[in-house]
Design a protein around this motif. Sequence first.
Motif, mmCIF file in Angstrom:
data_model
loop_
_atom_site.group_PDB
_atom_site.id
_atom_site.type_symbol
_atom_site.label_atom_id
_atom_site.label_comp_id
_atom_site.label_asym_id
_atom_site.label_seq_id
_atom_site.Cartn_x
_atom_site.Cartn_y
_atom_site.Cartn_z
ATOM 1 N N TYR A 32 1.638 0.258 -0.613
ATOM 2 C CA TYR A 32 0.490 0.634 -1.444
ATOM 3 C C TYR A 32 0.958 1.110 -2.818
ATOM 4 O O TYR A 32 2.044 1.646 -2.949
ATOM 5 N N PRO A 33 0.101 0.935 -3.844
ATOM 6 C CA PRO A 33 0.527 1.318 -5.206
ATOM 7 C C PRO A 33 0.878 2.810 -5.309
ATOM 8 O O PRO A 33 0.329 3.650 -4.594
ATOM 9 N N ILE A 34 1.778 3.067 -6.227
ATOM 10 C CA ILE A 34 2.280 4.408 -6.518
ATOM 11 C C ILE A 34 1.187 5.321 -7.078
ATOM 12 O O ILE A 34 0.312 4.869 -7.805
ATOM 13 N N LEU A 35 1.308 6.594 -6.775
ATOM 14 C CA LEU A 35 0.545 7.634 -7.487
ATOM 15 C C LEU A 35 1.537 8.581 -8.144
ATOM 16 O O LEU A 35 2.657 8.745 -7.663
ATOM 17 N N ALA A 41 -4.873 13.141 -6.036
ATOM 18 C CA ALA A 41 -4.963 12.228 -4.893
ATOM 19 C C ALA A 41 -3.647 12.206 -4.121
ATOM 20 O O ALA A 41 -3.623 11.953 -2.910
ATOM 21 N N LEU A 45 -2.328 14.072 -0.192
ATOM 22 C CA LEU A 45 -1.546 13.383 0.851
ATOM 23 C C LEU A 45 -0.356 14.246 1.282
ATOM 24 O O LEU A 45 0.034 14.258 2.459
ATOM 25 N N TYR A 276 3.995 8.100 1.769
ATOM 26 C CA TYR A 276 2.928 7.280 2.363
ATOM 27 C C TYR A 276 3.327 6.876 3.791
ATOM 28 O O TYR A 276 2.527 6.922 4.726
ATOM 29 N N ARG A 279 3.387 9.879 6.239
ATOM 30 C CA ARG A 279 2.024 10.301 6.575
ATOM 31 C C ARG A 279 1.402 9.337 7.581
ATOM 32 O O ARG A 279 0.767 9.752 8.554
ATOM 33 N N GLU A 280 1.616 8.046 7.354
ATOM 34 C CA GLU A 280 1.035 7.056 8.272
ATOM 35 C C GLU A 280 1.688 7.149 9.651
ATOM 36 O O GLU A 280 1.008 7.065 10.681
ATOM 37 N N ARG A 283 0.184 10.064 11.400
ATOM 38 C CA ARG A 283 -1.188 9.733 11.813
ATOM 39 C C ARG A 283 -1.181 8.925 13.107
ATOM 40 O O ARG A 283 -1.969 9.178 14.030
ATOM 41 N N ALA B 5 -7.654 10.814 6.924
ATOM 42 C CA ALA B 5 -8.227 9.531 6.515
ATOM 43 C C ALA B 5 -7.152 8.459 6.374
ATOM 44 O O ALA B 5 -5.982 8.745 6.155
ATOM 45 N N GLU B 6 -7.592 7.219 6.480
ATOM 46 C CA GLU B 6 -6.711 6.086 6.221
ATOM 47 C C GLU B 6 -6.201 6.161 4.780
ATOM 48 O O GLU B 6 -6.912 6.571 3.870
ATOM 49 N N LEU B 7 -4.962 5.783 4.599
ATOM 50 C CA LEU B 7 -4.358 5.800 3.263
ATOM 51 C C LEU B 7 -5.130 4.868 2.334
ATOM 52 O O LEU B 7 -5.391 3.719 2.684
ATOM 53 N N PRO B 9 -4.909 4.950 -1.755
ATOM 54 C CA PRO B 9 -4.665 5.552 -3.077
ATOM 55 C C PRO B 9 -5.571 4.935 -4.131
ATOM 56 O O PRO B 9 -5.745 3.721 -4.173
ATOM 57 N N PRO B 10 -6.199 5.762 -4.977
ATOM 58 C CA PRO B 10 -7.065 5.222 -6.041
ATOM 59 C C PRO B 10 -6.237 4.440 -7.052
ATOM 60 O O PRO B 10 -5.056 4.720 -7.242
ATOM 61 N N ARG B 12 -4.523 3.398 -10.403
ATOM 62 C CA ARG B 12 -4.053 4.208 -11.519
ATOM 63 C C ARG B 12 -3.264 3.382 -12.517
ATOM 64 O O ARG B 12 -2.508 2.490 -12.124
ATOM 65 N N ILE B 14 -0.347 4.242 -14.838
ATOM 66 C CA ILE B 14 0.559 5.400 -14.921
ATOM 67 C C ILE B 14 1.418 5.294 -16.172
ATOM 68 O O ILE B 14 2.312 4.447 -16.267
ATOM 69 N N LEU B 345 -7.447 10.979 -16.530
ATOM 70 C CA LEU B 345 -7.203 10.582 -15.141
ATOM 71 C C LEU B 345 -8.521 10.338 -14.412
ATOM 72 O O LEU B 345 -8.703 9.337 -13.729
ATOM 73 N N GLU B 351 -2.858 8.141 -16.203
ATOM 74 C CA GLU B 351 -2.089 9.382 -16.148
ATOM 75 C C GLU B 351 -1.081 9.443 -17.286
ATOM 76 O O GLU B 351 -0.281 8.524 -17.475
#
Lengths: 414, 414
Positions: A32-35, A41, A45, A276, A279-280, A283, B5-7, B9-10, B12, B14, B345, B351
């Motif tokens: 999944y894309p980076i934050l 957000a 996590l 990520y 965490r998964e 879960r 919740a399921e992963l 990520p919004p 972004r 960056i 953001l 960001e």
Amino acid sequence: MTYYAELSPPPRTIMTPGPVEADPRVLRALSYPILGQFDPAFTELMNDTMGMLRALFRTSNQWAYPVDGTSRSGIEAVLTSLVSPGDRVLIPIYGRFGYLLQEIAERCGADVAVLEKAWGTVFDPEEVIAAIRASRPKLLAMVHGETSTGRLQPLADIGSACREYGVLFVVDAVATIGGVPVETDAWHIDAVIGGTQKCLSVPSGMAPVTYNERAERVLLARKKIERGLQGSVDSPLTGMHDGPAIRSNYLDLSQLQDYWSPARLNHHTEMTSMLYGLREGLRIALAEGLEARFGRHRLNEKALSAGLSAMGVTLYGDPACKLPVVTCVDIPDGIDGESVRSMLLRRFGIEIAGSFGPLKGKIWRIGTMGYSCSQKNVLHLLGAFEAVLTRHGMKLHTGAALQAALDVYENTEV
Amino acid sequence: MTYYAELSPPPRTIMTPGPVEADPRVLRALSYPILGQFDPAFTELMNDTMGMLRALFRTSNQWAYPVDGTSRSGIEAVLTSLVSPGDRVLIPIYGRFGYLLQEIAERCGADVAVLEKAWGTVFDPEEVIAAIRASRPKLLAMVHGETSTGRLQPLADIGSACREYGVLFVVDAVATIGGVPVETDAWHIDAVIGGTQKCLSVPSGMAPVTYNERAERVLLARKKIERGLQGSVDSPLTGMHDGPAIRSNYLDLSQLQDYWSPARLNHHTEMTSMLYGLREGLRIALAEGLEARFGRHRLNEKALSAGLSAMGVTLYGDPACKLPVVTCVDIPDGIDGESVRSMLLRRFGIEIAGSFGPLKGKIWRIGTMGYSCSQKNVLHLLGAFEAVLTRHGMKLHTGAALQAALDVYENTEV
């Protein structure tokens, strides 16, 4: 310029004591894309991960978070943050990873005393407790599940004694967390290190740790704030303390806990993708249910052991203290263990392990951990192992292994 | 049980000085199935990575491999392996990450001397060379690209002087590697640390390092073999040496290089997924071509700077030493920098960063690094930034920023 091929890892059934196959849902999470690390957000996590780690470690500790490195980075973070030069540390050793604790503690400058036990067995808790009474260390560190020998050390009584005598109790639960019960609070463990790439089935790269207020008091007495951050006016954290400085910056738990606290004091750049994945993985483990997960590990161990015995090979080590997630097999005289491992990998795509030091060339080690701990994998391994050993000239009870394992599965199914 | 919740990520954009957006091909590589760390298919990927790191660092050094941790783990690995307690270390500091070098060297027990320069400028190499002559340190460590202030330190003359006076020259190139030329051999750098999560656009989690034979001699003199491995009969590596032991096990380069050598002496469990990602990131960087990649970074910096100036905000720091991959902007009087960052953001999904210590609340920092360093992102940022500043009450030359940036792109296109 040299040409480097597109990534294309061959398919593997990984039945080692780690790293094992990662759950596909974890692999998907990694993609999944980076934050940004301070994006709300993302910090959410991080907080989720702390909550789930508390459940995994069965603790009400405030601090439960990953150190950003492989498992031994977590061990070193705990020891280097808790052990000051000259501190007396007691380490009971019954396999390779006990020596690793000794080595790390010595590099911290500790005055280390060890107890040693023949590989293949574990300590009677009373032996360790007698040594605590005799030497009164500041800290006792030991391994819960020793993958080099496939043994499991009972810890509850040792933990009670440590609490009684004011000894900090540190446990390496890298191999057991998520596959075998680890009762941080009930066993009075002051600091525990877990692994990701074994029973959690998250790729290697993070080391979850938890520690209680007794441990926190020790590291807070040694805390320093980074120079480059001291001018931050909104930092709720002040100055210097009197204890001997922690010798590492990267593995300094007093700084890491500020980063994981609401203050979010800048330290390293958190490993987004690995977080990520962790965490998964958590879960998935909690959704399965820890008790059900432990039961799955016991069932597959039972089927594997039954199959191996029926085949006619000998299991290594004292069965009374067998680690449920690693099964060790004596390499028979006249058989080249590495040749067997190599043929299993090359022909069947199955990886098993050898061992270390005095057991190198003497045993194979077969892991049943996490996502790799499945009926499919156990049956696949037993059939292939029998064929490869036969190909190496062994006389076995051909066909018996799979029948014995199927008996276990059919008789245990609800 | 708490529900997690399921992963998800919004999305972004960056534009910080790291971590930045990872290349989607790198993210895909992270999701490939695990291989065991001693699987020949995996060790081949490790060797590929070493080869590509040599090209990236522009070196013929034998040793070029990642340390398994975030960037500062690589810095600490180099310093803790090269610096023994009492060693004289000189650190010229011109921003936050210079202080980090000081802090880590002090925790290694070094006798540290620093030179300090006002934030926003860099050193005239002659100043540093005069200090080398005066203090004759064993080792000099400094930052190449200082992200806290957005400055780039010229290193070639300092490197020549270090070689002349027998000083080990260590460079933190975390922010520059892959975005700005880093000439390890030509600049006589003995050890360099790069970052993944900036101009390489690989998620945070590994720290590529390279070092030459001069550095290797120092760490080999301190080498110890782990106790748990000493019985391995096939180990080509012998015994103990006389130098003071390296204080870390996890970050001990003498052990790490054995693991990365054909001997593959067991140390940690290599981070499989991160290694996939790093290898893919290197493949992408070398396929683009380093010179073309540096040119792309310069072009987007030029467009961004032109846009910001046309808009009517002030760039921070001495332009003569501007770091091409980080552009710093003075926060105007009366404007709440954090409110601007937060609105960017929250409304635009963009960001950008603030800064540290004395610059906290004084400047914004905008990164143009790696995959995030694109025309699309620069134009998106300029439009959004103008709108948000206007919303915060600033009077700007509205519309001018995007026209100025487009002028740059159109006039530079071939």
